[in-house]
Design an enzyme around this catalytic site. Structure first.
Site, PDB file in Angstrom:
ATOM      1  CG  HIS A  38      -8.590   1.825   2.732  1.00 33.79           C
ATOM      2  ND1 HIS A  38      -9.831   1.232   2.772  1.00 33.79           N
ATOM      3  CD2 HIS A  38      -7.717   0.852   2.377  1.00 33.79           C
ATOM      4  CE1 HIS A  38      -9.729  -0.038   2.466  1.00 33.79           C
ATOM      5  NE2 HIS A  38      -8.452  -0.301   2.216  1.00 33.79           N
ATOM      6  CD  GLU A  65      -4.740   0.783   0.099  1.00 36.15           C
ATOM      7  OE1 GLU A  65      -4.606  -0.453   0.003  1.00 36.15           O
ATOM      8  OE2 GLU A  65      -5.811   1.380  -0.187  1.00 36.15           O
ATOM      9  CG  ASP A  67      -6.493  -1.982  -3.468  1.00 31.71           C
ATOM     10  OD1 ASP A  67      -5.898  -2.629  -2.590  1.00 31.71           O
ATOM     11  OD2 ASP A  67      -7.408  -1.174  -3.219  1.00 31.71           O
ATOM     12  CG  HIS A  80     -10.407  -3.762  -3.028  1.00 29.73           C
ATOM     13  ND1 HIS A  80     -11.326  -4.783  -2.830  1.00 29.73           N
ATOM     14  CD2 HIS A  80      -9.526  -3.843  -2.003  1.00 29.73           C
ATOM     15  CE1 HIS A  80     -10.995  -5.443  -1.726  1.00 29.73           C
ATOM     16  NE2 HIS A  80      -9.923  -4.893  -1.209  1.00 29.73           N
ATOM     17  CD  GLU A 148      -3.578  -4.621  -0.909  1.00 27.87           C
ATOM     18  OE1 GLU A 148      -3.995  -5.801  -0.872  1.00 27.87           O
ATOM     19  OE2 GLU A 148      -4.155  -3.674  -0.333  1.00 27.87           O
TER      20      GLU A 148
END
Length: 289
Positions: A38, A65, A67, A80, A148
């Site tokens: 993450h 992962e 953002d 993020h 994301e």
């Protein structure tokens, strides 16, 4: 009855029983879920930085992962929050520009910020990477990317722009599309847009839609990716019963699981993947498979 016959009968009964189990129950315990780092291995290095990607690679974690947000001058950066305050020294460098939103700063301005000192002195000088820089580092380690799209309402057209960058960086070839790339969002409209713009891209919806609505989501997303506290064995089984746009069962990547006990619990639910800040802890909660 001879021992060999008993064994054969037992095996047959177990096999028949497995056929009667929901898909998620049959999967549970069969193999280790996919482990996704993450924001990189963010328990060990500043989140969403190249150092966090490197740390995930050092731990042997294949999936990372991140953002994606957009700067004032249209550059995609990996961060993020929609502001720079929490994870950079922006207040010191630009004290008069509160609330320090990403969209109010150019890429060049953001590139000068320290995105590592907040985490620890060893990471002083770490930068906010552009999406290209982040992808290059993931590619360097032969890793896979769960990308994301963050706050898409703030950045009209970010889906098309993200896909363009992915294409320019060579991530829309058959190899990456088959097994190395997933694009996800909390925004239904954003996930649908990615699917409509590039149907070959695997997508994920972040959230826990009602079971009655799952068949609608299956038209445009390959994954339902909920918080671990919002799911159960029955919910995961309901997701797995449906076929996604690429012909396979819908998958479940759950977040954010950081301890072994919770990892084993969601593993028993039958989830396909676990998103975690502590990828080594979660990986080691399961026997090798």
């Amino acid at each position: 009855m001879h021992a060999r016959a008993v064994a054969a009968t037992t095996t047959a009964l177990l096999g028949a029983a497995a056929l009667l189990l929901p898909a998620s129950a049959a999967r549970a315990g069969a193999e280790r879920p996919t482990i996704i780092a993450h924001r990189g291995a963010s328990a060990y290095a500043p989140e969403n930085t190249l150092a966090a990607v490197d740390e995930a690679a050092e731990l042997g974690i294949s999936w990372v992962e991140n953002d994606v947000q957009r700067t004032k001058d249209g550059e995609l950066v990996v961060l993020h929050d929609d502001n720079l305050k929490r994870t950079t020294d922006v207040e010191e460098v630009f004290p008069g520009r509160a609330p320090w939103k990403v969209k109010d700063f150019t890429a060049a301005e953001i590139a000068h910020l320290d995105a590592g000192s907040w985490f620890g002195p060893a990471y002083a000088g770490e930068r906010v990477p552009t999406l290209e820089q982040f992808m290059d580092r993931v590619e360097l380690h032969h890793q896979k990317l769960l990308l994301e799209i963050k706050n898409p309402d703030l950045y009209p057209g970010i889906e098309q722009q993200t896909l363009k960058v992915l294409g320019n960086e060579g991530w829309l070839d058959p190899d990456h599309l088959a097994s190395r790339l997933i694009v996800q969002s909390f925004s239904v409209d954003s996930v649908r847009s990615v699917h409509e713009l590039k149907p070959a891209v695997k997508t994920g919806f972040l959230g826990t839609p009602p079971v009655a609505d799952l068949s609608w989501y299956a038209n445009f997303t390959d994954q339902i990716n909920p918080s671990h506290s919002s799911i159960s064995t029955d919910y995961v089984a309901s997701v797995h019963e449906l076929e996604g746009p690429h012909g396979g069962p819908l998958e479940v990547f759950t977040w954010t699981v950081n301890d072994a006990d919770t990892a084993r619990l969601v593993g028993r639910y039958g989830v396909d993947g676990i998103i975690t800040n502590n990828p080594d802890v979660v990986r080691d909660a399961f026997p090798e498979g």
